[in-house]
Design an enzyme around this catalytic site. Structure first.
Site, PDB file in Angstrom:
ATOM      1  N   HIS A 259       0.864  -1.174   0.000  1.00 18.34           N
ATOM      2  CA  HIS A 259       0.000   0.000   0.000  1.00 18.34           C
ATOM      3  C   HIS A 259       0.906   1.232   0.000  1.00 18.34           C
ATOM      4  O   HIS A 259       1.689   1.423   0.923  1.00 18.34           O
ATOM      5  CB  HIS A 259      -0.874  -0.029   1.259  1.00 18.34           C
ATOM      6  CG  HIS A 259      -1.914   1.047   1.326  1.00 18.34           C
ATOM      7  ND1 HIS A 259      -1.614   2.395   1.390  1.00 18.34           N
ATOM      8  CD2 HIS A 259      -3.265   0.967   1.357  1.00 18.34           C
ATOM      9  CE1 HIS A 259      -2.729   3.099   1.461  1.00 18.34           C
ATOM     10  NE2 HIS A 259      -3.742   2.255   1.444  1.00 18.34           N
TER      11      HIS A 259
ATOM     12  N   HIS B 228       0.261   2.445  11.663  1.00 14.63           N
ATOM     13  CA  HIS B 228       1.416   3.331  11.579  1.00 14.63           C
ATOM     14  C   HIS B 228       1.421   4.367  12.694  1.00 14.63           C
ATOM     15  O   HIS B 228       0.413   4.636  13.337  1.00 14.63           O
ATOM     16  CB  HIS B 228       1.483   4.021  10.213  1.00 14.63           C
ATOM     17  CG  HIS B 228       0.352   4.966   9.925  1.00 14.63           C
ATOM     18  ND1 HIS B 228      -0.933   4.563   9.702  1.00 14.63           N
ATOM     19  CD2 HIS B 228       0.340   6.318   9.802  1.00 14.63           C
ATOM     20  CE1 HIS B 228      -1.703   5.602   9.447  1.00 14.63           C
ATOM     21  NE2 HIS B 228      -0.955   6.687   9.515  1.00 14.63           N
TER      22      HIS B 228
ATOM     23  N   GLU C  88      -2.876  13.963  12.188  1.00 11.75           N
ATOM     24  CA  GLU C  88      -3.936  13.728  11.214  1.00 11.75           C
ATOM     25  C   GLU C  88      -5.318  13.963  11.822  1.00 11.75           C
ATOM     26  O   GLU C  88      -5.683  13.340  12.816  1.00 11.75           O
ATOM     27  CB  GLU C  88      -3.866  12.283  10.713  1.00 11.75           C
ATOM     28  CG  GLU C  88      -2.518  11.882  10.144  1.00 11.75           C
ATOM     29  CD  GLU C  88      -2.418  10.396   9.863  1.00 11.75           C
ATOM     30  OE1 GLU C  88      -3.422   9.685  10.098  1.00 11.75           O
ATOM     31  OE2 GLU C  88      -1.352   9.934   9.431  1.00 11.75           O
TER      32      GLU C  88
ATOM     33  N   TYR D 219     -15.495   4.399   5.659  1.00 16.70           N
ATOM     34  CA  TYR D 219     -14.045   4.450   5.522  1.00 16.70           C
ATOM     35  C   TYR D 219     -13.494   3.036   5.625  1.00 16.70           C
ATOM     36  O   TYR D 219     -13.857   2.281   6.535  1.00 16.70           O
ATOM     37  CB  TYR D 219     -13.452   5.348   6.605  1.00 16.70           C
ATOM     38  CG  TYR D 219     -11.944   5.409   6.615  1.00 16.70           C
ATOM     39  CD1 TYR D 219     -11.231   5.679   5.449  1.00 16.70           C
ATOM     40  CD2 TYR D 219     -11.229   5.214   7.792  1.00 16.70           C
ATOM     41  CE1 TYR D 219      -9.848   5.742   5.455  1.00 16.70           C
ATOM     42  CE2 TYR D 219      -9.843   5.278   7.809  1.00 16.70           C
ATOM     43  CZ  TYR D 219      -9.158   5.543   6.637  1.00 16.70           C
ATOM     44  OH  TYR D 219      -7.783   5.598   6.640  1.00 16.70           O
TER      45      TYR D 219
ATOM     46  N   HIS E 175      -5.598  11.756  15.259  1.00 17.64           N
ATOM     47  CA  HIS E 175      -4.456  10.928  15.628  1.00 17.64           C
ATOM     48  C   HIS E 175      -3.226  11.820  15.555  1.00 17.64           C
ATOM     49  O   HIS E 175      -2.787  12.201  14.475  1.00 17.64           O
ATOM     50  CB  HIS E 175      -4.325   9.736  14.676  1.00 17.64           C
ATOM     51  CG  HIS E 175      -5.551   8.884  14.620  1.00 17.64           C
ATOM     52  ND1 HIS E 175      -6.102   8.447  13.439  1.00 17.64           N
ATOM     53  CD2 HIS E 175      -6.338   8.402  15.605  1.00 17.64           C
ATOM     54  CE1 HIS E 175      -7.179   7.716  13.687  1.00 17.64           C
ATOM     55  NE2 HIS E 175      -7.347   7.680  15.004  1.00 17.64           N
TER      56      HIS E 175
ATOM     57  N   HIS F 124      -2.087   4.184  15.291  1.00 17.66           N
ATOM     58  CA  HIS F 124      -3.459   4.032  14.801  1.00 17.66           C
ATOM     59  C   HIS F 124      -3.437   3.178  13.546  1.00 17.66           C
ATOM     60  O   HIS F 124      -2.380   2.803  13.037  1.00 17.66           O
ATOM     61  CB  HIS F 124      -4.120   5.388  14.539  1.00 17.66           C
ATOM     62  CG  HIS F 124      -3.377   6.276  13.584  1.00 17.66           C
ATOM     63  ND1 HIS F 124      -2.191   6.916  13.902  1.00 17.66           N
ATOM     64  CD2 HIS F 124      -3.649   6.644  12.303  1.00 17.66           C
ATOM     65  CE1 HIS F 124      -1.777   7.635  12.881  1.00 17.66           C
ATOM     66  NE2 HIS F 124      -2.639   7.474  11.884  1.00 17.66           N
TER      67      HIS F 124
END
Length: 439
Positions: free
Chosen positions: A293, A336, A342, A351, A366, A372
């Protein structure tokens, strides 16, 4: 009496020229001794006069009365809308909120603004404010401008009809509006009520990101940004028995002044400092076609650069519908911890990193180096999925305001009734799978 919009001009940061009355724009000069039709010439600058040409933003306006004409300002109180980001210590906890409740009494766009978090401030011209809005009344006889920052408006529920000095923006959920610092406007609600998000940018103006190795195409295409043609209102005096009111946000506070006419009286204008709208559904999404990703930077729509190359004051990132085809790969966003902070919102659908609890109109925060990622249900499903087939995410539009600085939640956001106190429980179901090898 509403201003009638008459379409849009294509491009981001272009030099535009438009007139609602033929012959209003001077030819070959900006400030003639006498402007056509008895108009006043006025320049509005969004950057320093001496900024490099490629980044210089200014427009010349030809208006019925100059912007200097209004009464003295006096402080007014809108306690939910502010830039007080240092009221309390910042917790490293993950935080999430349900949608902001709709107002129970009449409330326009300005009165409906609710500050969630932010950093920096207008005095230093760096950082951001993150606000929600919930409104159920048109701005009647009331006009607003933000001298502190550029406004990125992200509708989630209900359309906005935004009448600005330079023309009309009609935006709906899954579109955004970008209002330059200091530009006067009013908002009406075609659907009777509206809710959404606002990013107040105290730093350098938003710009399209450089594409680097992506090449010359992709992400948000400049031609999909739309700037209005000139439209004006020649209107005097009273509205519903009261004089017009000009509301300014200046150095973190709201101020009001009487004004005896509509300030939306620009008959013609030319330049590069102007409002625009963009349809997020036109974003050209980039992704991996082999493995892993990629970083979420590939979803960057706009960013406000900082004084450090490659590091933004603000990133505006979206997570739109897309195909996921990477092989031998955990396809949702990975777990991560990030030096950046964020603030996320959800405009439409679901989502893909959260199975439940993150509703359209909701938000999450976050902060720097706080862990998270996907919740337990999403992890279990993605870990067991058949990777011989692609995944397609169709019913979604999430976004993120990301900052290099810690995004400090306000006291009202931390103590809000619509804050989810049990948010961290979404990770409690993550099981231990490790088995140490023997022998």
């Amino acid at each position: 009496m509403a201003i009638d919009g008459n379409g849009y001009q294509s491009g981001f940061g272009n030099e535009f020229a438009t007139e609602a009355v033929a012959g209003s724009l001077p030819v070959g000069r900006n400030s003639p001794q006498r402007v056509a039709h008895g108009l006043y010439a006025e320049q509005v600058s969004g950057t320093a006069f001496t900024a490099p040409r490629h980044s210089n933003r200014r427009s010349w306006l030809y208006r019925i009365r100059p912007a200097a004409m209004h009464g003295p300002f006096s402080r007014i109180d809108q306690p939910r809308f502010h830039n007080r980001f240092d009221e309390a210590p910042v917790s490293p906890d993950q935080m999430r909120w349900d949608p902001l409740p709709m107002p129970e009494s009449p409330c326009d766009f300005v009165d409906g603004l609710y500050t969630m978090a932010g950093n920096g401030g207008p005095a230093a011209q760096v950082g951001m404010g993150v606000h929600l809005y919930a409104a159920n009344r048109d701005m009647d006889g009331r006009f607003f401008y933000d001298a502190d920052g550029e406004l990125l408006i992200v509708p989630q529920l209900g359309r906005l009809h935004i009448e600005t000095e330079l023309g009309v923006l009609d935006v709906e959920p899954q579109q955004i509006a970008l209002i330059p610092r200091g530009l006067r406007f009013r908002v009406s609600l075609p659907d009777g009520q509206a809710r959404g998000y606002v990013c107040e940018n105290f730093g350098a103006m938003f710009k399209l990101p450089d594409l680097g190795p992506i090449g010359s195409n992709g992400l948000a295409n400049p031609r999909d940004f739309e700037t209005p043609h000139a439209a004006y209102e020649d209107r005097e005096g009273a509205a519903v028995g009261k004089d017009f009111e000009l509301v300014a946000k200046f150095q973190g506070h709201l101020w009001r002044a009487d004004i005896g006419h509509s300030p939306l009286d620009v008959v013609a204008w030319h330049g590069s400092y102007a409002p625009c709208r963009y349809d997020l559904r036109r974003f050209n999404t980039i992704g991996s076609i082999s493995y892993d990703h990629p970083d979420p930077s590939i979803f960057l729509v706009l960013h406000s650069p900082s004084d450090s190359e490659g590091v933004s004051n603000i990133d505006f990132v979206i997570f739109p519908p897309r195909w996921l085809v990477a092989q031998d790969t955990f396809r949702p966003p990975w777990f991560h911890r990030n030096i950046a902070s964020e603030f996320m919102g959800l405009v439409h659908g679901a989502y893909d990193a959260k199975a439940e609890g993150f509703a359209p109109g909701g938000a999450s925060l976050h902060n720097s180096m706080t862990g998270h990622g996907p919740d337990a249900a999403t992890f279990d499903k993605a870990s067991a999925s058949d990777l011989s087939k692609p995944d397609v995410i169709t019913d979604t539009m999430a976004f993120m305001f990301e900052s290099r600085a810690v995004i400090r939640p306000t006291v009202q956001a931390v103590e809000a009734a619509h804050r989810q106190r049990n948010y961290q429980a979404c990770w409690s179901g993550l099981r231990k799978h490790f088995v140490a090898p023997t022998g």
